[in-house]
Design an enzyme around this catalytic site. Structure first.
Site: not given
Length: 403
Positions: A162, A117, A185, A114, A119, A123
């Site tokens: 992360h 990135h 997402e 993943r 946000h 999270e």
């Protein structure tokens, strides 16, 4: 109203007929005549879905009013597939009442990444299968790398970059929870996406390399979850010459000593024992067959649930004479709006395990039993017209799960 058994209900449904047990047609209207036991549903219907939701098709007589839907299954969510795994989400678009928390179920193959990135939302995550390696970088310039397994958590505050990678023989699967029901997402800040939207000459100037370095950048569409190489040892991924973060972004929830109750166990994780988790508090609940998560409510926020295994039903009281009952199984999401009273009963033959999540830095609940036991007895008796035997049965000690 006499309840029909789950087994007999499924037998009726499989035969294409749902027989409604004798009871009120609408629990909120006492003047409505009871259905005779022989009445069936002859119209179009889905017997498989009906068998999975007996308390919706044949609700207890105590159900009343027009509470919104409080259940949604990840099995009904769209799956986004990539070279390194897949993902699906349940947000307020899928479950309209879920305004405080959104959930994502993600699978990473061995080596699947993943991508790096961050946000706007915090999270929180719970590992349900396999092993993963997570990385993070804090605002003080500290790096973080850790390996985690089933029952472990991580929490990355808003804006903290992360990554997650599946390791071990078969990668991993995990639940992600974000502290905003409107999370999507596609709103993630992706490393590859930003690089694609910066002029090459700016990238070259920033990193002090030739412009040609960026002539063949990958498409962000291929990077969200992509196939990668399983990393080496944890020590090999430590960053030499840089300071490790003083923040611990991971936590071993299953390693906590549980709160033991007559009918099961509870583990609570919030900022008191996982300091970085400032916006999501959680409890991992296990109820033995026939057991009950006692009548209670939460005074700090809405409750978002994720069912890990087993079968159960939840009854929710919304005040103003409104109440509904829902059935749940592994992979389902449940929701209880702020301060609504509820219970959760194990209706299966195996343990029922689920997570309770709250958009809060602390966990809190109020036990109906403990509250009544802690209120002057004569006052309680005058309210409910109950006898001394009931008053003696009340407990000053909270039993979160009743056998």
């Amino acid at each position: 109203m006499k309840n029909i058994s789950r087994r007999s209900f499924m037998a009726f449904a499989a035969g294409g007929t749902v027989v409604l047990a004798a009871g009120q047609a609408h629990a909120h209207d006492d003047k409505v005549k009871s259905y005779p036991a022989s009445v069936r549903d002859p119209g179009p219907h889905d017997p498989v879905r009906e068998a999975e939701n007996p308390d919706i098709v044949n609700p207890p007589s105590t159900d009343s009013g027009t509470l919104p839907n409080l259940r949604y299954s990840f099995s009904d969510a769209h799956v986004r597939k990539s070279s390194g795994g897949w993902t699906r989400q349940v947000t307020k678009r899928e479950l309209g009442i879920s305004t405080t928390i959104a959930g994502v179920d993600m699978r990473l193959n061995a080596g699947g990444i993943r991508e790096l990135h961050w946000h706007k939302e915090g999270e929180w995550a719970y590992m349900t299968y396999g092993n993963a390696r997570v990385t993070a970088f804090d605002a003080k310039g500290g790096w973080f790398v850790d390996d985690i397994g089933v029952g472990d958590l991580w929490y990355f505050p808003p804006g903290i970059p992360h990554s997650i990678q599946g390791i071990g023989p078969d990668g991993c699967e995990f639940l992600l929870a974000f502290d905003d029901g409107g999370f999507d997402e596609d709103s993630t800040f992706l490393l590859s996406d930003w690089f694609k939207h910066i002029p090459p000459e700016i990238l070259a100037k920033n990193f002090q390399v030739p412009v040609s370095t960026f002539s063949r950048l990958p498409s962000p569409a291929d990077e969200y979850i992509f196939a990668g190489t399983v990393p080496g040892s944890l020590a090999s991924d430590s960053i030499k010459g840089a300071a490790k973060s003083e923040i611990n972004f991971t936590h071993h929830m299953l390693a906590q000593d549980p709160i033991k109750a007559p009918g099961g166990t509870v583990r609570i994780t919030d900022s008191s024992n996982f300091p970085v988790a400032k916006t999501i508090a959680a409890a991992l609940v296990e109820i033995e067959p026939g057991g009950l998560r006692e009548l209670h409510w939460h005074p700090n926020n809405d409750e978002w649930q994720y069912y890990l295994e087993g079968e159960g039903r939840m009854g929710v009281f919304a005040s103003s004479g409104q109440a509904r009952t829902f059935d749940y199984r592994a992979g389902d999401v449940g929701y209880v709006p702020f301060a609504m009273g509820h219970y959760i009963e194990n209706t299966g033959t195996t343990p029922l395990r689920f997570l309770e999540l709250f958009k809060s830095d602390y966990y809190a609940d109020i036990s109906l039993n403990q509250w009544l036991a802690s209120t002057p007895p004569e006052l309680v008796k005058q309210h409910l017209q109950l006898d001394d035997d009931f008053m003696k049965a009340l407990s000053l000690h909270k039993n979160p799960i009743v056998k």
